[in-house]
Enzyme design. Structure first.
Site, PDB file in Angstrom:
ATOM      1  N   GLU A  63       0.830  -1.214   0.000  1.00  0.00           N
ATOM      2  CA  GLU A  63       0.000   0.000   0.000  1.00  0.00           C
ATOM      3  C   GLU A  63       0.861   1.259   0.000  1.00  0.00           C
ATOM      4  O   GLU A  63       2.079   1.202   0.179  1.00  0.00           O
ATOM      5  CB  GLU A  63      -0.945  -0.038   1.212  1.00  0.00           C
ATOM      6  CG  GLU A  63      -1.906  -1.210   1.108  1.00  0.00           C
ATOM      7  CD  GLU A  63      -2.970  -1.223   2.195  1.00  0.00           C
ATOM      8  OE1 GLU A  63      -2.844  -0.471   3.181  1.00  0.00           O
ATOM      9  OE2 GLU A  63      -3.934  -2.006   2.035  1.00  0.00           O
ATOM     10  N   GLU A  74      -1.894 -10.235  -5.758  1.00  0.00           N
ATOM     11  CA  GLU A  74      -1.911 -11.071  -6.962  1.00  0.00           C
ATOM     12  C   GLU A  74      -1.052 -10.460  -8.062  1.00  0.00           C
ATOM     13  O   GLU A  74      -0.290 -11.136  -8.744  1.00  0.00           O
ATOM     14  CB  GLU A  74      -3.346 -11.222  -7.498  1.00  0.00           C
ATOM     15  CG  GLU A  74      -4.308 -11.904  -6.553  1.00  0.00           C
ATOM     16  CD  GLU A  74      -5.013 -10.944  -5.616  1.00  0.00           C
ATOM     17  OE1 GLU A  74      -4.381  -9.958  -5.173  1.00  0.00           O
ATOM     18  OE2 GLU A  74      -6.189 -11.183  -5.313  1.00  0.00           O
TER      19      GLU A  74
HETATM   20  N1  THU Z   1      -6.200  -6.498  -2.057  1.00  0.00           N
HETATM   21  C1  THU Z   1      -5.389  -7.453  -2.601  1.00  0.00           C
HETATM   22  O1  THU Z   1      -4.164  -7.416  -2.418  1.00  0.00           O
HETATM   23  N2  THU Z   1      -5.957  -8.422  -3.340  1.00  0.00           N
HETATM   24  C2  THU Z   1      -7.295  -8.551  -3.556  1.00  0.00           C
HETATM   25  O2  THU Z   1      -7.711  -9.469  -4.234  1.00  0.00           O
HETATM   26  C3  THU Z   1      -8.226  -7.584  -2.982  1.00  0.00           C
HETATM   27  C4  THU Z   1      -7.637  -6.449  -2.261  1.00  0.00           C
HETATM   28  C5  THU Z   1      -5.598  -5.458  -1.233  1.00  0.00           C
HETATM   29  C6  THU Z   1      -5.652  -4.062  -1.783  1.00  0.00           C
HETATM   30  C7  THU Z   1      -5.535  -3.254  -0.515  1.00  0.00           C
HETATM   31  O3  THU Z   1      -4.175  -3.144  -0.166  1.00  0.00           O
HETATM   32  C8  THU Z   1      -6.230  -4.104   0.530  1.00  0.00           C
HETATM   33  O4  THU Z   1      -6.267  -5.415   0.008  1.00  0.00           O
HETATM   34  C9  THU Z   1      -7.634  -3.647   0.883  1.00  0.00           C
HETATM   35  O5  THU Z   1      -8.417  -3.545  -0.245  1.00  0.00           O
END
Ligand code: THU
Length: 156
Positions: A63, A74
């Site tokens: 993030e 992913e």
């Molecule tokens: N996120 C993922 O890494 N993969 C997903 O399939 C859904 C969401 C992450 C994005 C963000 O850092 C956090 O999860 C909350 O949405």
């Protein structure tokens, strides 16, 4: 046009029912999840990608204080695989998560952007690959192709 797409999937009660090689992949996804950088959402996601040569690539969400600059687990894993092993096919991706954003019984299904990237990977390697999704209460959902996760995807 008469387009029909039957979505195929397998559900299991517990990932411990998976075979040895899949269980190793789940373990790696949990390890990656524990290293996620998610100070803003506090929702940690881990992805483990098994390549056809047996190598396992790990990724997790990264993030940023400027929110859209972050990236999902992913895509971190699939882009690393594409960048470093462009000619090695993806065999399976396993995705896990930890946090209060989703109820514990919900399977973490990839976001739309990641599904489009998964389909690009299938198109690039001319082969479908499996996706194993695990809920925080250990349930399993398996797809044999990313097309089952994103019917009517944009592209060729
Ligand atoms: N996120 C993922 O890494 N993969 C997903 O399939 C859904 C969401 C992450 C994005 C963000 O850092 C956090 O999860 C909350 O949405």
């Amino acid at each position: 046009m008469n387009y029909r797409h039957t979505i195929e999937y397998t559900l299991l009660d517990n990932w411990k029912e998976l075979n040895e090689s899949d269980r190793v992949l789940v373990d790696k996804a949990f390890e990656a999840c524990s290293r996620a950088y998610a100070p803003y959402s506090k929702f940690q996601v881990g992805a483990a990608v098994l390549l056809e040569n047996g190598l396992i690539i790990e990724g997790n969400n990264q993030e940023n204080v400027a929110y859209p600059s972050g990236l999902c687990a992913e895509r971190v894993a699939l882009f690393y695989a594409g960048a470093n092993y462009p000619n090695v096919k993806v065999d399976t991706i396993c995705i896990v998560a930890k946090g209060d954003l989703l109820p514990k019984e919900n399977l973490l299904t990839p976001c739309g952007g990641c599904r489009q990237v998964m389909i690009e990977t299938e198109n690039r390697q001319l082969t479908a690959f499996r996706t194993i999704l695990i809920s925080q209460n250990n349930r399993v959902l398996i797809f044999n192709s990313a097309l089952d996760l994103l019917p009517f995807a944009f592209g060729k």
